[in-house]
Motif scaffolding. Structure first.
Motif, PDB file in Angstrom:
ATOM      1  N   UNK A 147       0.822  -1.202   0.000  1.00 35.26           N
ATOM      2  CA  UNK A 147       0.000   0.000   0.000  1.00 35.26           C
ATOM      3  C   UNK A 147       0.862   1.261   0.000  1.00 35.26           C
ATOM      4  N   UNK A 148       2.007   1.188   0.649  1.00 36.55           N
ATOM      5  CA  UNK A 148       2.918   2.340   0.649  1.00 36.55           C
ATOM      6  C   UNK A 148       3.477   2.588  -0.753  1.00 36.55           C
ATOM      7  N   UNK A 149       3.717   1.528  -1.495  1.00 34.80           N
ATOM      8  CA  UNK A 149       4.164   1.676  -2.885  1.00 34.80           C
ATOM      9  C   UNK A 149       3.103   2.425  -3.688  1.00 34.80           C
ATOM     10  N   UNK A 150       1.837   2.018  -3.521  1.00 36.68           N
ATOM     11  CA  UNK A 150       0.762   2.680  -4.249  1.00 36.68           C
ATOM     12  C   UNK A 150       0.625   4.145  -3.888  1.00 36.68           C
ATOM     13  N   UNK A 151       0.720   4.461  -2.601  1.00 35.42           N
ATOM     14  CA  UNK A 151       0.603   5.858  -2.165  1.00 35.42           C
ATOM     15  C   UNK A 151       1.748   6.709  -2.707  1.00 35.42           C
ATOM     16  N   UNK A 152       2.971   6.168  -2.654  1.00 38.71           N
ATOM     17  CA  UNK A 152       4.125   6.922  -3.147  1.00 38.71           C
ATOM     18  C   UNK A 152       4.037   7.122  -4.658  1.00 38.71           C
ATOM     19  N   UNK A 153       3.534   6.113  -5.365  1.00 39.89           N
ATOM     20  CA  UNK A 153       3.408   6.236  -6.817  1.00 39.89           C
ATOM     21  C   UNK A 153       2.389   7.305  -7.191  1.00 39.89           C
ATOM     22  N   UNK A 154       1.287   7.376  -6.454  1.00 41.70           N
ATOM     23  CA  UNK A 154       0.289   8.411  -6.733  1.00 41.70           C
ATOM     24  C   UNK A 154       0.855   9.799  -6.446  1.00 41.70           C
ATOM     25  N   UNK A 155       1.579   9.937  -5.354  1.00 46.14           N
ATOM     26  CA  UNK A 155       2.192  11.232  -5.038  1.00 46.14           C
ATOM     27  C   UNK A 155       3.248  11.603  -6.071  1.00 46.14           C
ATOM     28  N   UNK A 156       3.982  10.617  -6.544  1.00 47.77           N
ATOM     29  CA  UNK A 156       4.992  10.870  -7.578  1.00 47.77           C
ATOM     30  C   UNK A 156       4.327  11.328  -8.870  1.00 47.77           C
ATOM     31  N   UNK A 157       3.210  10.704  -9.223  1.00 45.81           N
ATOM     32  CA  UNK A 157       2.458  11.122 -10.409  1.00 45.81           C
ATOM     33  C   UNK A 157       2.072  12.595 -10.298  1.00 45.81           C
ATOM     34  N   UNK A 158       1.515  12.978  -9.153  1.00 44.59           N
ATOM     35  CA  UNK A 158       1.077  14.364  -8.969  1.00 44.59           C
ATOM     36  C   UNK A 158       2.250  15.338  -9.016  1.00 44.59           C
ATOM     37  N   UNK A 159       3.383  14.935  -8.443  1.00 43.90           N
ATOM     38  CA  UNK A 159       4.556  15.816  -8.454  1.00 43.90           C
ATOM     39  C   UNK A 159       5.068  16.017  -9.878  1.00 43.90           C
ATOM     40  N   UNK A 160       5.101  14.942 -10.658  1.00 43.28           N
ATOM     41  CA  UNK A 160       5.559  15.056 -12.046  1.00 43.28           C
ATOM     42  C   UNK A 160       4.577  15.885 -12.869  1.00 43.28           C
ATOM     43  N   UNK A 161       3.292  15.706 -12.611  1.00 49.21           N
ATOM     44  CA  UNK A 161       2.287  16.454 -13.364  1.00 49.21           C
ATOM     45  C   UNK A 161       2.438  17.950 -13.134  1.00 49.21           C
ATOM     46  N   UNK A 162       2.783  18.329 -11.906  1.00 48.52           N
ATOM     47  CA  UNK A 162       2.978  19.749 -11.589  1.00 48.52           C
ATOM     48  C   UNK A 162       4.427  20.196 -11.807  1.00 48.52           C
TER      49      UNK A 162
ATOM     50  N   UNK B 265       4.881  10.168 -15.333  1.00 55.59           N
ATOM     51  CA  UNK B 265       3.465  10.034 -15.018  1.00 55.59           C
ATOM     52  C   UNK B 265       2.929   8.675 -15.460  1.00 55.59           C
ATOM     53  N   UNK B 266       3.355   8.240 -16.625  1.00 50.65           N
ATOM     54  CA  UNK B 266       2.885   6.956 -17.166  1.00 50.65           C
ATOM     55  C   UNK B 266       3.305   5.802 -16.260  1.00 50.65           C
ATOM     56  N   UNK B 267       4.588   5.751 -15.906  1.00 51.00           N
ATOM     57  CA  UNK B 267       5.065   4.648 -15.061  1.00 51.00           C
ATOM     58  C   UNK B 267       4.476   4.722 -13.653  1.00 51.00           C
ATOM     59  N   UNK B 268       4.372   5.926 -13.105  1.00 49.49           N
ATOM     60  CA  UNK B 268       3.833   6.065 -11.744  1.00 49.49           C
ATOM     61  C   UNK B 268       2.384   5.597 -11.683  1.00 49.49           C
ATOM     62  N   UNK B 269       1.595   5.998 -12.657  1.00 55.86           N
ATOM     63  CA  UNK B 269       0.194   5.579 -12.637  1.00 55.86           C
ATOM     64  C   UNK B 269       0.057   4.089 -12.948  1.00 55.86           C
ATOM     65  N   UNK B 270       0.939   3.585 -13.795  1.00 58.27           N
ATOM     66  CA  UNK B 270       0.932   2.147 -14.052  1.00 58.27           C
ATOM     67  C   UNK B 270       1.182   1.350 -12.777  1.00 58.27           C
ATOM     68  N   UNK B 271       2.015   1.879 -11.908  1.00 57.44           N
ATOM     69  CA  UNK B 271       2.293   1.200 -10.634  1.00 57.44           C
ATOM     70  C   UNK B 271       1.049   1.192  -9.751  1.00 57.44           C
TER      71      UNK B 271
END
Length: 254
Positions: A73-88, A141-147
């Motif tokens: 679950x921590x992997x999923x949370x970090x990946x979502x936060x990484x997606x948002x950081x890259x998007x911004x 963003x692609x890899x982070x959301x894929x995770x």
């Protein structure tokens, strides 16, 4: 002759006695002062009702052995936060989230089911090490959301508070953002079709929980996405979709 005096007139006293007898015959309880309310008459029900039972048991109610591994679950949370950081385009935050993601991925248990998905997850984590350093926004963003999608699929073998379909709606919302960031209209259309299919599977569950307004709001958003014909027309409903998904998740959290 001495007339005996009574405290009240005989005729008046007789009337008072009859009044007391009549009152005593009425169905009153004992007269007195009490802080407790009187019991309802037999055959009637109290208007007070017990509070409804929670719709979803608290996380503590799920046996530990049946919960998803915390590292997953921590992997999923970090990946979502990484997606948002890259998007911004916040690459400092993205680097921090990548470090957290890598640490959690290293702690994943070795007995996770669906080992093929674990291989894909680790491959995407490796890719992120390169794309984040190179500040490659779309690829990150692609890899982070894929995770996040892989984590959701790996968690289906465990008990989770939020249904898999609602997690997918969150994933598709980020896919819409990915399509907007890359100006990829085919991705936006395909994601909208997938989102519609997933919503059709979970809508009844939302309605059964009495969340009619939330269901109607999400359906309206899907209709707006289906009517979009350009990348710009996807922007507003895509943002609304992610906000609406947060509300759907709260239905199962609270």
């Amino acid at each position: 002759m001495i007339r005996r005096r009574f405290p009240y007139d005989v005729q008046a006293g007789s009337a008072a006695c009859w009044l007391l007898l009549a009152l005593a015959a009425l169905p009153f309880g004992p007269i007195g002062c009490s802080s407790q309310p009187a019991a309802p008459p037999p055959g009637t029900q109290s208007t007070q009702t017990a509070p409804p039972a929670p719709l979803v048991p608290p996380a503590a109610a799920i046996p530990t052995a049946e919960r998803p591994p915390s590292a997953l679950m921590e992997v999923g949370d970090a990946a979502e936060s990484l997606f948002n950081a890259a998007n911004s385009k916040d690459w400092r935050a993205a680097a921090g989230q990548l470090e957290a993601l890598q640490a959690s991925a290293a702690d994943l248990p070795g007995d996770l089911r669906k080992p093929d998905l674990v291989v894909q997850l680790r491959s995407r984590v490796d890719n992120l090490g390169q794309t984040v350093r190179a500040h490659q926004r779309i690829e990150t963003m692609d890899d982070a959301n894929g995770i996040t999608r892989l984590v959701a699929e790996l968690a289906t073998k465990y008990q989770t508070r939020i249904p898999y379909e609602v997690i997918l709606l969150d994933y598709y919302g980020r896919q819409l953002e990915l399509g907007i960031a890359g100006a990829r209209l085919p991705l936006l259309k395909q994601t909208t079709a997938d989102l519609r299919s997933t919503w059709n599977m979970i809508e009844r569950t939302i309605l059964e929980r009495g969340k009619v307004d939330d269901a109607k709001r999400f359906t309206d958003i899907v209709v707006q996405l289906e009517g979009a014909r350009s990348v710009d027309e996807f922007v507003a409903p895509a943002r609304a979709e992610l906000a609406a998904v947060d509300q759907l998740q709260n239905i199962f959290r609270n």
